[in-house]
Design a protein around this motif. Structure first.
Motif, mmCIF file in Angstrom:
data_model
loop_
_atom_site.group_PDB
_atom_site.id
_atom_site.type_symbol
_atom_site.label_atom_id
_atom_site.label_comp_id
_atom_site.label_asym_id
_atom_site.label_seq_id
_atom_site.Cartn_x
_atom_site.Cartn_y
_atom_site.Cartn_z
ATOM 1 N N LYS A 1 -2.081 5.860 -7.304
ATOM 2 C CA LYS A 1 -2.581 4.725 -6.529
ATOM 3 C C LYS A 1 -2.318 4.832 -5.025
ATOM 4 O O LYS A 1 -2.388 3.838 -4.311
ATOM 5 N N SER A 2 -2.009 6.028 -4.544
ATOM 6 C CA SER A 2 -1.783 6.177 -3.110
ATOM 7 C C SER A 2 -3.102 6.378 -2.378
ATOM 8 O O SER A 2 -4.092 6.837 -2.941
ATOM 9 N N VAL A 3 -3.100 5.999 -1.109
ATOM 10 C CA VAL A 3 -4.240 6.131 -0.215
ATOM 11 C C VAL A 3 -3.894 7.220 0.787
ATOM 12 O O VAL A 3 -2.762 7.301 1.262
ATOM 13 N N ASN A 4 -4.865 8.054 1.133
ATOM 14 C CA ASN A 4 -4.613 9.161 2.055
ATOM 15 C C ASN A 4 -5.221 8.882 3.426
ATOM 16 O O ASN A 4 -6.415 8.619 3.549
ATOM 17 N N ILE A 5 -4.352 8.922 4.453
ATOM 18 C CA ILE A 5 -4.791 8.919 5.848
ATOM 19 C C ILE A 5 -4.025 10.050 6.517
ATOM 20 O O ILE A 5 -2.796 10.001 6.630
ATOM 21 N N ASP A 6 -4.734 11.065 6.953
ATOM 22 C CA ASP A 6 -4.145 12.284 7.503
ATOM 23 C C ASP A 6 -3.471 12.041 8.851
ATOM 24 O O ASP A 6 -4.137 11.715 9.837
ATOM 25 N N PHE A 7 -2.148 12.211 8.883
ATOM 26 C CA PHE A 7 -1.385 12.040 10.117
ATOM 27 C C PHE A 7 -1.858 13.000 11.205
ATOM 28 O O PHE A 7 -1.811 12.676 12.392
ATOM 29 N N VAL B 1 0.865 -1.175 0.000
ATOM 30 C CA VAL B 1 0.000 0.000 0.000
ATOM 31 C C VAL B 1 0.905 1.228 0.000
ATOM 32 O O VAL B 1 1.843 1.317 0.800
ATOM 33 N N LEU B 2 0.626 2.147 -0.893
ATOM 34 C CA LEU B 2 1.332 3.430 -0.929
ATOM 35 C C LEU B 2 0.473 4.400 -0.124
ATOM 36 O O LEU B 2 -0.661 4.701 -0.510
ATOM 37 N N LEU B 3 0.982 4.836 1.007
ATOM 38 C CA LEU B 3 0.199 5.607 1.967
ATOM 39 C C LEU B 3 0.710 7.041 2.076
ATOM 40 O O LEU B 3 1.858 7.276 2.442
ATOM 41 N N ASP B 4 -0.153 7.981 1.772
ATOM 42 C CA ASP B 4 0.128 9.419 1.870
ATOM 43 C C ASP B 4 -0.464 9.903 3.182
ATOM 44 O O ASP B 4 -1.669 9.806 3.398
ATOM 45 N N VAL B 5 0.374 10.422 4.085
ATOM 46 C CA VAL B 5 -0.108 10.856 5.396
ATOM 47 C C VAL B 5 -0.238 12.378 5.498
ATOM 48 O O VAL B 5 -0.333 12.919 6.591
ATOM 49 N N ARG B 6 -0.291 13.045 4.360
ATOM 50 C CA ARG B 6 -0.505 14.490 4.364
ATOM 51 C C ARG B 6 -1.984 14.795 4.601
ATOM 52 O O ARG B 6 -2.818 13.897 4.626
ATOM 53 N N THR B 7 -2.294 16.060 4.735
ATOM 54 C CA THR B 7 -3.686 16.467 4.917
ATOM 55 C C THR B 7 -4.468 16.206 3.633
ATOM 56 O O THR B 7 -3.873 16.107 2.551
ATOM 57 N N PRO B 8 -5.789 16.113 3.730
ATOM 58 C CA PRO B 8 -6.589 15.932 2.514
ATOM 59 C C PRO B 8 -6.346 17.031 1.476
ATOM 60 O O PRO B 8 -6.309 16.741 0.275
ATOM 61 N N GLY C 1 -4.900 14.017 11.612
ATOM 62 C CA GLY C 1 -6.285 13.734 11.978
ATOM 63 C C GLY C 1 -6.391 13.104 13.357
ATOM 64 O O GLY C 1 -5.532 12.310 13.765
ATOM 65 N N ALA C 2 -7.439 13.443 14.069
ATOM 66 C CA ALA C 2 -7.645 12.930 15.422
ATOM 67 C C ALA C 2 -7.768 11.405 15.456
ATOM 68 O O ALA C 2 -7.471 10.773 16.467
ATOM 69 N N ASP C 3 -8.201 10.814 14.346
ATOM 70 C CA ASP C 3 -8.421 9.373 14.301
ATOM 71 C C ASP C 3 -7.275 8.604 13.639
ATOM 72 O O ASP C 3 -7.422 7.430 13.300
ATOM 73 N N PHE C 4 -6.117 9.242 13.479
ATOM 74 C CA PHE C 4 -4.997 8.602 12.768
ATOM 75 C C PHE C 4 -4.590 7.283 13.421
ATOM 76 O O PHE C 4 -4.504 6.257 12.755
ATOM 77 N N LYS C 5 -4.338 7.291 14.717
ATOM 78 C CA LYS C 5 -3.881 6.064 15.378
ATOM 79 C C LYS C 5 -4.942 4.969 15.270
ATOM 80 O O LYS C 5 -4.611 3.809 15.029
ATOM 81 N N ASN C 6 -6.189 5.336 15.430
ATOM 82 C CA ASN C 6 -7.284 4.371 15.303
ATOM 83 C C ASN C 6 -7.278 3.738 13.907
ATOM 84 O O ASN C 6 -7.465 2.521 13.764
ATOM 85 N N LYS C 7 -7.071 4.551 12.889
ATOM 86 C CA LYS C 7 -7.012 4.026 11.514
ATOM 87 C C LYS C 7 -5.808 3.115 11.325
ATOM 88 O O LYS C 7 -5.886 2.103 10.629
ATOM 89 N N MET C 8 -4.678 3.460 11.941
ATOM 90 C CA MET C 8 -3.475 2.625 11.840
ATOM 91 C C MET C 8 -3.719 1.255 12.464
ATOM 92 O O MET C 8 -3.284 0.234 11.938
ATOM 93 N N GLU C 9 -4.419 1.242 13.574
ATOM 94 C CA GLU C 9 -4.691 -0.019 14.271
ATOM 95 C C GLU C 9 -5.578 -0.956 13.453
ATOM 96 O O GLU C 9 -5.560 -2.161 13.673
ATOM 97 N N LYS C 10 -6.318 -0.409 12.505
ATOM 98 C CA LYS C 10 -7.224 -1.215 11.681
ATOM 99 C C LYS C 10 -6.591 -1.685 10.365
ATOM 100 O O LYS C 10 -7.225 -2.420 9.609
#
Length: 119
Positions: free
Chosen positions: A59-65, A42-49, A67-76
């Protein structure tokens, strides 16, 4: 008095440990090569939306570092996959990779951020 080669090697080894990067930190060429050869990746972009919308790697996926829910998303995230993580400069992605590795995820950081990706 000139320094002999053995002394130079000892000094280099001693100082390199102070400045060494993590084995999870890859320069652009290494990062792209490892990404292209990895199987489940997975190519993961942790910048803001907003940053993501301004331009991203294909083909990268965005999860905002930030974001308040970042750790929760990482755990999933799927632990069977390998994550290749980038941001603008490599700072947020480096922190994300550190967190991900503590969660048992295999991940790599693109040192230098998105601009380090070879064209």
């Amino acid at each position: 008095m000139p320094i002999n080669i053995k002394t130079k090697i000892i000094i280099l080894k001693m100082t390199s440990s102070f400045f060494s990067k993590s084995e999870r930190d890859l320069d652009g060429v290494q990062f792209k090569s490892e990404f292209e050869s990895a199987a489940d990746k997975v190519l993961l972009d942790v910048r803001t939306p907003a940053e993501f919308q301004s331009g991203n790697l294909p083909k990268s996926v965005n999860i905002d570092f930030m974001g308040a829910d970042f750790k929760n998303k990482m755990e999933k995230l799927d632990k069977s996959k390998t994550y290749f993580v980038y941001c603008r400069s490599g700072n947020r992605s480096g922190q994300a990779v550190s967190m991900m590795n503590k969660l048992g995820l295999t991940s790599f950081n693109l040192v230098g951020g998105i601009d380090a990706w070879p064209k």
